[in-house]
Design a protein around this motif. Structure first.
Motif, mmCIF file in Angstrom:
data_model
loop_
_atom_site.group_PDB
_atom_site.id
_atom_site.type_symbol
_atom_site.label_atom_id
_atom_site.label_comp_id
_atom_site.label_asym_id
_atom_site.label_seq_id
_atom_site.Cartn_x
_atom_site.Cartn_y
_atom_site.Cartn_z
ATOM 1 N N ALA A 12 -27.096 -39.645 -46.430
ATOM 2 C CA ALA A 12 -28.180 -40.406 -47.043
ATOM 3 C C ALA A 12 -28.455 -41.661 -46.220
ATOM 4 O O ALA A 12 -27.541 -42.359 -45.811
ATOM 5 C CB ALA A 12 -27.816 -40.791 -48.468
ATOM 6 N N GLN A 32 -24.164 -45.650 -51.734
ATOM 7 C CA GLN A 32 -24.151 -44.745 -50.579
ATOM 8 C C GLN A 32 -23.293 -43.516 -50.877
ATOM 9 O O GLN A 32 -23.697 -42.380 -50.617
ATOM 10 C CB GLN A 32 -23.620 -45.486 -49.347
ATOM 11 N N LEU A 35 -25.045 -41.157 -53.366
ATOM 12 C CA LEU A 35 -26.137 -40.412 -52.726
ATOM 13 C C LEU A 35 -25.591 -39.362 -51.766
ATOM 14 O O LEU A 35 -26.082 -38.228 -51.724
ATOM 15 C CB LEU A 35 -27.081 -41.365 -51.995
ATOM 16 N N ASP A 36 -24.590 -39.722 -50.985
ATOM 17 C CA ASP A 36 -23.989 -38.764 -50.054
ATOM 18 C C ASP A 36 -23.393 -37.570 -50.799
ATOM 19 O O ASP A 36 -23.539 -36.425 -50.373
ATOM 20 C CB ASP A 36 -22.894 -39.430 -49.210
ATOM 21 N N LEU A 39 -26.304 -35.322 -51.987
ATOM 22 C CA LEU A 39 -26.928 -34.558 -50.902
ATOM 23 C C LEU A 39 -25.983 -33.490 -50.367
ATOM 24 O O LEU A 39 -26.421 -32.386 -50.032
ATOM 25 C CB LEU A 39 -27.408 -35.490 -49.792
ATOM 26 N N LYS A 47 -31.359 -37.540 -45.384
ATOM 27 C CA LYS A 47 -32.500 -37.825 -46.242
ATOM 28 C C LYS A 47 -32.527 -39.324 -46.524
ATOM 29 O O LYS A 47 -31.491 -39.936 -46.785
ATOM 30 C CB LYS A 47 -32.428 -37.043 -47.562
ATOM 31 N N THR A 134 -32.419 -39.465 -58.224
ATOM 32 C CA THR A 134 -32.545 -38.731 -56.965
ATOM 33 C C THR A 134 -32.903 -37.270 -57.223
ATOM 34 O O THR A 134 -33.710 -36.689 -56.490
ATOM 35 C CB THR A 134 -31.254 -38.846 -56.131
#
Length: 171
Positions: A12, A32, A35-36, A39, A47, A134
């Protein structure tokens, strides 16, 4: 062999905007990681996501302007939509344009208030709101019951990878 998340390349690209002076906003490293993890779970890489943390006044105005709801909310998602462009023959768009997912706007005070009302750890509720927002950027929604169950199942699976309990249980 499973590679620990910390040893994998970041997936991310986070643009964190702090427009709130609220004291209990999570650290950028936590956002972070959330989000990581999402994803990675969705088998996506590289992204870009903008996360804007705001106060009640801004989220209320955005919720009224974009959703017609005259009240504050916890999180709003604004997926990026590529405009139709008339390019000269042979011209190509930069690949970086396809990596931007969109913007998430989160109200710090509403998330804090909800975590207290729902008896959840504040950081766990933040993680859930980041993941929830997200997933909206990725096209998931919870308007229809079947879609809601699918989205909640994905949220629960991702949160489980972060050692966070099911946010829909007993709340």
């Amino acid at each position: 062999m499973k590679i620990p998340l910390s040893e994998q390349s970041m997936s991310a690209i986070l643009d964190l905007q702090l427009a709130s002076d609220c004291a209990d906003i999570p650290k950028q490293e936590d956002i972070q990681l959330w989000l990581d993890t999402l994803l990675l779970h969705q088998q996506m890489t590289e992204k870009e996501i903008t996360v804007r943390v705001v106060d009640v006044t801004e989220i209320h105005q955005l919720n009224l302007q974009y959703r017609g709801k005259d009240k504050p909310t916890n999180v709003l998602s604004f997926p990026f939509e590529m405009p139709e462009l008339n390019l000269p023959d042979g011209a190509q768009l930069d690949d970086s344009m396809s990596t931007f997912l969109g913007d998430i706007v989160i109200c710090a005070q509403v998330v804090t208030q909800e975590s207290q009302q729902q008896n959840k750890l504040l950081n766990h509720h933040w993680a859930h709101m980041i993941i929830h927002g997200t997933l909206h950027l990725l096209g998931y929604d919870h308007i229809e019951e079947q879609d809601a169950q699918e989205m909640e199942g994905i949220e629960i699976a991702i949160l489980q990878k972060l050692a966070i309990d099911d946010p829909y249980q007993n709340h």
